[in-house]
Scaffold this motif. Structure first.
Motif, PDB file in Angstrom:
ATOM      1  N   HIS A 232       1.360   0.833  16.924  1.00  0.00           N
ATOM      2  CA  HIS A 232       2.291  -0.184  15.903  1.00  0.00           C
ATOM      3  C   HIS A 232       1.186  -0.523  14.025  1.00  0.00           C
ATOM      4  N   ASN A 233      -0.077   0.099  14.555  1.00  0.00           N
ATOM      5  CA  ASN A 233      -0.674   0.282  13.445  1.00  0.00           C
ATOM      6  C   ASN A 233      -0.766   1.406  12.930  1.00  0.00           C
ATOM      7  N   VAL A 234      -1.032   1.990  13.687  1.00  0.00           N
ATOM      8  CA  VAL A 234      -0.471   3.996  12.490  1.00  0.00           C
ATOM      9  C   VAL A 234       1.085   3.801  12.305  1.00  0.00           C
ATOM     10  N   ASP A 235       2.080   2.995  13.102  1.00  0.00           N
ATOM     11  CA  ASP A 235       3.292   3.160  12.532  1.00  0.00           C
ATOM     12  C   ASP A 235       3.673   2.164  11.339  1.00  0.00           C
ATOM     13  N   LEU A 236       2.206   1.175  11.105  1.00  0.00           N
ATOM     14  CA  LEU A 236       2.280   0.245   9.501  1.00  0.00           C
ATOM     15  C   LEU A 236       2.254   0.624   8.512  1.00  0.00           C
ATOM     16  N   SER A 237       1.059   1.707   8.712  1.00  0.00           N
ATOM     17  CA  SER A 237      -0.418   2.567   7.788  1.00  0.00           C
ATOM     18  C   SER A 237       0.541   3.440   7.552  1.00  0.00           C
ATOM     19  N   SER A 238       1.599   3.742   8.105  1.00  0.00           N
ATOM     20  CA  SER A 238       2.238   5.630   7.487  1.00  0.00           C
ATOM     21  C   SER A 238       3.218   4.925   6.635  1.00  0.00           C
ATOM     22  N   ARG A 239       3.540   3.738   7.568  1.00  0.00           N
ATOM     23  CA  ARG A 239       5.160   3.396   6.676  1.00  0.00           C
ATOM     24  C   ARG A 239       4.909   2.889   5.152  1.00  0.00           C
ATOM     25  N   ARG A 240       3.412   2.573   4.920  1.00  0.00           N
ATOM     26  CA  ARG A 240       2.741   1.599   3.976  1.00  0.00           C
ATOM     27  C   ARG A 240       2.143   2.876   2.913  1.00  0.00           C
ATOM     28  N   ALA A 241       2.038   3.781   3.472  1.00  0.00           N
ATOM     29  CA  ALA A 241       1.978   5.229   2.588  1.00  0.00           C
ATOM     30  C   ALA A 241       2.768   5.964   1.998  1.00  0.00           C
ATOM     31  N   GLN A 242       3.686   5.564   2.831  1.00  0.00           N
ATOM     32  CA  GLN A 242       5.450   6.405   2.324  1.00  0.00           C
ATOM     33  C   GLN A 242       5.965   5.507   1.600  1.00  0.00           C
ATOM     34  N   ALA A 243       5.142   4.325   1.443  1.00  0.00           N
ATOM     35  CA  ALA A 243       6.095   3.377   0.460  1.00  0.00           C
ATOM     36  C   ALA A 243       5.541   3.776  -1.367  1.00  0.00           C
ATOM     37  N   VAL A 244       4.120   3.565  -0.622  1.00  0.00           N
ATOM     38  CA  VAL A 244       3.144   4.190  -1.940  1.00  0.00           C
ATOM     39  C   VAL A 244       3.602   5.588  -2.837  1.00  0.00           C
ATOM     40  N   LYS A 245       3.959   6.318  -2.172  1.00  0.00           N
ATOM     41  CA  LYS A 245       4.225   7.798  -2.113  1.00  0.00           C
ATOM     42  C   LYS A 245       5.973   7.488  -3.024  1.00  0.00           C
ATOM     43  N   ALA A 246       6.581   6.666  -2.122  1.00  0.00           N
ATOM     44  CA  ALA A 246       7.878   6.989  -3.192  1.00  0.00           C
ATOM     45  C   ALA A 246       7.920   6.256  -4.241  1.00  0.00           C
ATOM     46  N   ALA A 247       6.900   5.006  -4.410  1.00  0.00           N
ATOM     47  CA  ALA A 247       6.747   4.094  -5.717  1.00  0.00           C
ATOM     48  C   ALA A 247       6.934   4.890  -7.423  1.00  0.00           C
ATOM     49  N   LEU A 248       5.465   6.300  -6.417  1.00  0.00           N
ATOM     50  CA  LEU A 248       4.602   6.745  -7.964  1.00  0.00           C
ATOM     51  C   LEU A 248       5.796   7.770  -7.447  1.00  0.00           C
ATOM     52  N   ALA A 249       6.617   8.099  -7.580  1.00  0.00           N
ATOM     53  CA  ALA A 249       8.137   9.443  -7.256  1.00  0.00           C
ATOM     54  C   ALA A 249       9.227   8.800  -8.256  1.00  0.00           C
ATOM     55  N   SER A 250       9.228   7.739  -7.471  1.00  0.00           N
ATOM     56  CA  SER A 250      10.296   6.893  -7.820  1.00  0.00           C
ATOM     57  C   SER A 250      10.317   5.625  -9.782  1.00  0.00           C
ATOM     58  N   LYS A 251       8.704   5.403  -9.691  1.00  0.00           N
ATOM     59  CA  LYS A 251       9.138   4.431 -10.382  1.00  0.00           C
ATOM     60  C   LYS A 251       8.296   5.474 -11.675  1.00  0.00           C
ATOM     61  N   TYR A 252       7.245   6.351 -11.311  1.00  0.00           N
ATOM     62  CA  TYR A 252       6.417   6.620 -12.053  1.00  0.00           C
ATOM     63  C   TYR A 252       6.731   7.985 -12.264  1.00  0.00           C
ATOM     64  N   GLU A 253       7.930   8.800 -11.724  1.00  0.00           N
ATOM     65  CA  GLU A 253       8.397  10.045 -11.723  1.00  0.00           C
ATOM     66  C   GLU A 253       7.160  11.421 -11.373  1.00  0.00           C
ATOM     67  N   ILE A 254       6.269  10.930 -10.508  1.00  0.00           N
ATOM     68  CA  ILE A 254       4.991  11.727 -10.243  1.00  0.00           C
ATOM     69  C   ILE A 254       6.170  13.059  -8.501  1.00  0.00           C
ATOM     70  N   ASP A 255       5.764  13.712  -9.254  1.00  0.00           N
ATOM     71  CA  ASP A 255       6.010  15.029  -8.208  1.00  0.00           C
ATOM     72  C   ASP A 255       5.893  14.781  -6.814  1.00  0.00           C
ATOM     73  N   GLU A 256       7.184  14.440  -5.486  1.00  0.00           N
ATOM     74  CA  GLU A 256       6.400  14.642  -4.205  1.00  0.00           C
ATOM     75  C   GLU A 256       5.932  15.404  -3.699  1.00  0.00           C
ATOM     76  N   LYS A 257       6.080  16.871  -4.497  1.00  0.00           N
ATOM     77  CA  LYS A 257       4.774  17.452  -3.705  1.00  0.00           C
ATOM     78  C   LYS A 257       3.749  17.678  -3.838  1.00  0.00           C
ATOM     79  N   ARG A 258       3.415  16.551  -4.621  1.00  0.00           N
ATOM     80  CA  ARG A 258       2.343  16.629  -4.938  1.00  0.00           C
ATOM     81  C   ARG A 258       1.222  15.152  -4.486  1.00  0.00           C
ATOM     82  N   LEU A 259       2.088  14.671  -3.570  1.00  0.00           N
ATOM     83  CA  LEU A 259       1.640  13.974  -2.440  1.00  0.00           C
ATOM     84  C   LEU A 259       2.203  13.669  -1.361  1.00  0.00           C
ATOM     85  N   THR A 260       0.660  13.774   0.146  1.00  0.00           N
ATOM     86  CA  THR A 260       1.434  13.828   0.843  1.00  0.00           C
ATOM     87  C   THR A 260       1.020  12.308   1.869  1.00  0.00           C
TER      88      THR A 260
END
Length: 314
Positions: free
Chosen positions: A255-283
């Motif tokens: 559960h914690n691995v899944d939760l931490s992964s979803r949170r990291a994905q949410a940060v990546k998505a926010a940086l890409a959508s709100k701040y126009e950071i190229d997703e290729k630079r974010l893993t």
């Protein structure tokens, strides 16, 4: 008073309904008890005080509980939930100690391993013994700056060995969460400091990205830190980073691995959508509970382990 602890700022969850067993029959807490949780609850943050009292002889758990409810009423407070004995859900015969059975109501708040009281002290005996005649209520009281939340649990201690001096005595466990503004110093790390840490050590832990308990939706107060991450990446267009979510050890490994992964994905998505950071630079990746930087045996350590880490990828 036999036990006292105060935390300047923490999150606190109070039940508004009886504890129910987890839908997953294999879900276990850290003491190998079957996990229980309320269907209804209130989640709050602020300054938390927990005090345990041993009452004079011949005072019953019900009498003590009613006296606390009188105080709540006098202060203009509101009773949100009340239960007694087995009706509270979980194991009604244990306080904060024990494993291999069902969680108790006390364990919903803390475990014996979280206590600072010495073994066999009055505090430890009051909070970790076998119990009977359990009573409980959740209430809120209006205060300047917001509502304070109060959890009061009373019960009778049963012990004829190491804690026999408290055998038959009523204990009251009073927990109060007072509204308090969070100290934001050193929470928002500026882009220059991020770059300095990434250059020196290859990573930096960030605590300015906030999520509700057990959720992956980024809270609005995370914007200042997200903005600084975006500035960091815009200042160095060639930089790529890993965004790694970390949790404490509450809940199962998967559960914690899944939760931490979803949170990291949410940060990546926010940086890409709100701040126009190229997703290729974010893993994005989730480490769950696998890389603690502090003990998970207390609230302070668990708070340090719940974080987002940037790792320099190139």
């Amino acid at each position: 008073m036999v036990s006292y602890e105060k935390l300047a700022y923490t999150d606190f969850t109070l039940p508004l309904s009886a504890l129910k067993p987890s839908e997953d029959p294999d879900a276990r807490d850290k003491n190998n008890n079957r996990k229980f949780a309320p269907e209804k609850k209130v989640e709050a943050e602020g300054a938390l005080t927990r005090i345990a009292y041993v009452l004079p002889p011949d005072r019953s758990p019900l009498e003590v509980l009613r006296n606390y409810q009188d105080v709540i009423a006098q202060k203009g407070g509101e009773l949100l939930f009340e239960c007694k004995k087995e009706e509270c859900g979980g194991a009604a015969d244990r306080a904060s100690s024990g494993g291999g059975n069902d969680m108790s109501l006390t364990m919903f708040f803390f475990y014996d391993s979280d206590l600072k009281d010495a073994d066999f002290s009055n505090g430890k005996c009051a909070l970790a013994s076998t119990i009977t005649d359990q009573r409980y209520f959740t209430a809120k009281v209006p205060e300047d700056g917001g509502d304070a939340y109060v959890a009061v649990q009373t019960y009778t201690v049963l012990d004829d060995l190491y804690c026999k001096e408290l055998n038959g005595r009523t204990v009251a466990v009073v927990q109060v969460l007072e509204p308090k503004a969070r100290d934001k110093k050193m929470v928002v790390v500026e882009a220059a400091k991020m770059n300095e840490s990434l250059s020196a050590t290859g990573s930096i832990s960030l605590y300015g990205i906030y999520f509700d308990t057990d959720k992956a939706d980024i809270k609005p107060e995370s914007d200042p830190t997200l903005k600084e991450i975006a500035t960091l990446l815009k200042d160095d267009p060639k930089m790529a980073v890993l965004v790694v979510g970390h949790t404490d050890n509450q809940g199962s490994f998967d559960h914690n691995v899944d939760l931490s992964s979803r949170r990291a994905q949410a940060v990546k998505a926010a940086l890409a959508s709100k701040y126009e950071i190229d997703e290729k630079r974010l893993t994005a990746a989730g480490a769950g509970m696998m890389a603690p930087i502090a003990s998970n045996d207390n609230d302070e350590g668990r708070a340090k382990n719940r974080r987002v880490v940037l790792v320099k990828a190139n």
